[in-house]
Design a protein around this motif. Structure first.
Motif, PDB file in Angstrom:
ATOM      1  N   ALA A  77       8.365   1.924  -0.691  1.00 47.55           N
ATOM      2  CA  ALA A  77       6.919   1.667  -0.670  1.00 47.55           C
ATOM      3  C   ALA A  77       6.246   2.047  -1.985  1.00 47.55           C
ATOM      4  N   VAL A  78       6.548   3.232  -2.494  1.00 47.14           N
ATOM      5  CA  VAL A  78       5.909   3.690  -3.724  1.00 47.14           C
ATOM      6  C   VAL A  78       6.276   2.788  -4.889  1.00 47.14           C
ATOM      7  N   GLN A  79       7.554   2.413  -4.963  1.00 50.15           N
ATOM      8  CA  GLN A  79       8.001   1.568  -6.061  1.00 50.15           C
ATOM      9  C   GLN A  79       7.303   0.202  -6.041  1.00 50.15           C
ATOM     10  N   GLN A  80       7.053  -0.311  -4.839  1.00 56.25           N
ATOM     11  CA  GLN A  80       6.381  -1.614  -4.747  1.00 56.25           C
ATOM     12  C   GLN A  80       4.934  -1.524  -5.211  1.00 56.25           C
ATOM     13  N   VAL A  81       4.273  -0.419  -4.880  1.00 58.02           N
ATOM     14  CA  VAL A  81       2.902  -0.236  -5.364  1.00 58.02           C
ATOM     15  C   VAL A  81       2.902  -0.097  -6.889  1.00 58.02           C
ATOM     16  N   LEU A  82       3.801   0.732  -7.402  1.00 60.13           N
ATOM     17  CA  LEU A  82       3.846   0.969  -8.845  1.00 60.13           C
ATOM     18  C   LEU A  82       4.149  -0.309  -9.625  1.00 60.13           C
ATOM     19  N   ALA A  83       4.969  -1.175  -9.057  1.00 63.20           N
ATOM     20  CA  ALA A  83       5.270  -2.444  -9.720  1.00 63.20           C
ATOM     21  C   ALA A  83       4.019  -3.300  -9.865  1.00 63.20           C
TER      22      ALA A  83
ATOM     23  N   LEU B  80      -5.876  -3.384  10.385  1.00 63.93           N
ATOM     24  CA  LEU B  80      -6.657  -3.590  11.604  1.00 63.93           C
ATOM     25  C   LEU B  80      -6.990  -5.057  11.809  1.00 63.93           C
ATOM     26  N   ALA B  81      -7.260  -5.767  10.726  1.00 68.38           N
ATOM     27  CA  ALA B  81      -7.542  -7.201  10.840  1.00 68.38           C
ATOM     28  C   ALA B  81      -6.321  -7.951  11.359  1.00 68.38           C
ATOM     29  N   PHE B  82      -5.164  -7.653  10.799  1.00 69.26           N
ATOM     30  CA  PHE B  82      -3.931  -8.303  11.275  1.00 69.26           C
ATOM     31  C   PHE B  82      -3.646  -7.936  12.728  1.00 69.26           C
ATOM     32  N   GLU B  83      -3.791  -6.673  13.045  1.00 67.73           N
ATOM     33  CA  GLU B  83      -3.463  -6.205  14.392  1.00 67.73           C
ATOM     34  C   GLU B  83      -4.402  -6.820  15.439  1.00 67.73           C
ATOM     35  N   GLU B  84      -5.687  -6.842  15.164  1.00 63.54           N
ATOM     36  CA  GLU B  84      -6.638  -7.441  16.098  1.00 63.54           C
ATOM     37  C   GLU B  84      -6.334  -8.917  16.314  1.00 63.54           C
ATOM     38  N   ALA B  85      -5.970  -9.616  15.242  1.00 63.16           N
ATOM     39  CA  ALA B  85      -5.694 -11.049  15.332  1.00 63.16           C
ATOM     40  C   ALA B  85      -4.318 -11.336  15.933  1.00 63.16           C
ATOM     41  N   GLY B  86      -3.467 -10.306  16.031  1.00 62.75           N
ATOM     42  CA  GLY B  86      -2.126 -10.525  16.555  1.00 62.75           C
ATOM     43  C   GLY B  86      -1.254 -11.333  15.619  1.00 62.75           C
ATOM     44  N   VAL B  87      -1.484 -11.175  14.325  1.00 67.28           N
ATOM     45  CA  VAL B  87      -0.757 -11.940  13.308  1.00 67.28           C
ATOM     46  C   VAL B  87       0.301 -11.053  12.664  1.00 67.28           C
ATOM     47  N   ALA B  88       1.514 -11.555  12.541  1.00 68.56           N
ATOM     48  CA  ALA B  88       2.602 -10.800  11.930  1.00 68.56           C
ATOM     49  C   ALA B  88       2.332 -10.600  10.436  1.00 68.56           C
ATOM     50  N   TYR B  89       2.706  -9.434   9.933  1.00 71.14           N
ATOM     51  CA  TYR B  89       2.546  -9.150   8.513  1.00 71.14           C
ATOM     52  C   TYR B  89       3.587  -8.127   8.097  1.00 71.14           C
ATOM     53  N   GLU B  90       3.919  -8.131   6.836  1.00 77.33           N
ATOM     54  CA  GLU B  90       4.835  -7.148   6.265  1.00 77.33           C
ATOM     55  C   GLU B  90       4.007  -6.029   5.654  1.00 77.33           C
ATOM     56  N   ASP B  91       4.294  -4.805   6.058  1.00 79.32           N
ATOM     57  CA  ASP B  91       3.570  -3.639   5.560  1.00 79.32           C
ATOM     58  C   ASP B  91       4.536  -2.794   4.747  1.00 79.32           C
ATOM     59  N   THR B  92       4.388  -2.821   3.430  1.00 82.68           N
ATOM     60  CA  THR B  92       5.343  -2.107   2.578  1.00 82.68           C
ATOM     61  C   THR B  92       5.241  -0.596   2.750  1.00 82.68           C
ATOM     62  N   ALA B  93       4.126  -0.105   3.288  1.00 81.12           N
ATOM     63  CA  ALA B  93       3.973   1.343   3.485  1.00 81.12           C
ATOM     64  C   ALA B  93       5.023   1.888   4.430  1.00 81.12           C
ATOM     65  N   LEU B  94       5.627   1.041   5.248  1.00 78.59           N
ATOM     66  CA  LEU B  94       6.635   1.463   6.209  1.00 78.59           C
ATOM     67  C   LEU B  94       8.055   1.295   5.670  1.00 78.59           C
ATOM     68  N   GLN B  95       8.166   0.894   4.423  1.00 81.94           N
ATOM     69  CA  GLN B  95       9.475   0.632   3.829  1.00 81.94           C
ATOM     70  C   GLN B  95       9.889   1.755   2.889  1.00 81.94           C
ATOM     71  N   GLU B  96      11.195   1.908   2.679  1.00 82.18           N
ATOM     72  CA  GLU B  96      11.705   3.020   1.882  1.00 82.18           C
ATOM     73  C   GLU B  96      11.233   2.971   0.433  1.00 82.18           C
TER      74      GLU B  96
ATOM     75  N   TYR C   7       0.836  -1.195   0.000  1.00 81.89           N
ATOM     76  CA  TYR C   7       0.000   0.000   0.000  1.00 81.89           C
ATOM     77  C   TYR C   7       0.873   1.248   0.000  1.00 81.89           C
ATOM     78  N   TRP C   8       0.224   2.363  -0.358  1.00 82.92           N
ATOM     79  CA  TRP C   8       0.916   3.652  -0.383  1.00 82.92           C
ATOM     80  C   TRP C   8       1.408   4.035   1.015  1.00 82.92           C
ATOM     81  N   PRO C   9       2.526   4.738   1.089  1.00 80.38           N
ATOM     82  CA  PRO C   9       3.012   5.215   2.394  1.00 80.38           C
ATOM     83  C   PRO C   9       2.337   6.508   2.815  1.00 80.38           C
ATOM     84  N   GLY C  10       2.339   6.772   4.121  1.00 77.45           N
ATOM     85  CA  GLY C  10       1.965   8.084   4.632  1.00 77.45           C
ATOM     86  C   GLY C  10       0.491   8.365   4.810  1.00 77.45           C
ATOM     87  N   LEU C  11      -0.370   7.379   4.664  1.00 75.62           N
ATOM     88  CA  LEU C  11      -1.797   7.596   4.866  1.00 75.62           C
ATOM     89  C   LEU C  11      -2.467   6.261   5.176  1.00 75.62           C
TER      90      LEU C  11
END
Length: 285
Positions: free
Chosen positions: A58-64, A40-56, A27-31
């Protein structure tokens, strides 16, 4: 030729494989945006996940993912997504918020236990989630971009003022009233039922929480007026109950929670309106 991919998908969907396969949210970063419902689904369930929005990158991964040159990522059975959020889980790549949630919710324990005999609960939940996304996400966004999303707010300011006035006067009470009615029906069935689909929190409650939370950010005066009026007590109690759940409260207080700003929900002083104000007069200002 199609037998091999189908067999591979069946194997990847087995409980052991699903549990051990990491989830990746693109997903896009910054919003918060539409990706927030997945978080919210991952957080409520306590399940680990990778969030590309927090990565440097992020935009390139969405555009790809959304590039016109993307013909398939992962399994050859995947179709390229039009827009994020995008979920990668093993070979599977899927998009569309509600679609991703329908896939995740049974795996995260965010649907009623199938042992209760309601095999169709997922479709009821999807209807509730889609309704919340229609009225309290899409329509809220369109209030500040009523002509076209490619135009700046300043280029459609008068139209946005009128659109917002009409939204808080007509559409917002309609959707809040609908969900209040759903909650009232649940309570009449069993006083222990505090959520949209019975006594257990589901992903539909998380979607509704985020939609109402974002709408409150964009229209604080109107939402406060409606809350103080007392006609939607069950609905606002649901919002508060989700916010106070341990995993959600910890997430909301963390840096992982993206701030509101330039996404779906945007605060403009001109649009912070209440129903009794005249949209025609303010639009001329």
């Amino acid at each position: 030729m199609s037998a091999a991919p189908a067999a591979k998908r069946q194997k990847a969907s087995s409980p052991d494989d699903v549990a051990s396969t990491p989830y990746k949210l693109i997903y896009w970063p910054g919003l918060p945006g539409r990706g927030e419902h997945i978080r919210l689904a991952f957080e409520e369930a306590g399940v680990a996940y990778e969030d590309t929005a927090l990565q440097e990158d992020a935009v390139q991964q969405v555009l790809a993912q959304i590039s016109t040159s993307n013909l398939a990522i992962g399994s050859a059975l995947n179709v390229p997504p039009l827009a994020p959020p995008v979920l990668e889980h093993g070979d599977l790549v899927i998009s569309q918020t509600s679609n991703i949630l329908m896939y995740l919710a049974p795996r995260l324990g965010l649907v009623p236990d199938a042992s209760n005999g309601d095999a169709d609960a997922i479709y009821r939940l999807n209807a509730l989630a889609l309704t919340a996304l229609d009225g309290l996400s899409n329509e809220v966004h369109d209030s500040h971009h009523p002509i076209c999303t490619s135009l700046y707010f300043k280029d459609q300011r008068a139209e946005a003022i009128r659109s917002s006035k009409l939204f808080v006067k007509e559409r917002l009470p309609k959707f809040l009233g609908y969900f209040e009615r759903v909650l009232r029906v649940q309570a009449e069935r069993d006083e222990a039922n505090k959520w949209l689909c019975g006594a257990q929190l589901t992903y539909a409650d998380l979607v509704l929480f985020q939609c109402l939370d974002g709408t409150s950010y964009q229209f604080p005066r109107a939402v406060k007026q409606l809350r103080d009026g007392g006609a939607y007590q069950r609905l606002f109690a649901l919002h508060d109950a989700v916010k106070q759940r341990p995993n959600i409260a910890a997430y909301l207080a963390s840096e992982r929670r993206q701030p509101y700003g330039e996404g779906i929900y945007r605060y403009y002083k001109e649009l912070d309106v209440v129903p009794e104000e005249d949209p025609e007069e303010d639009a001329k200002a």
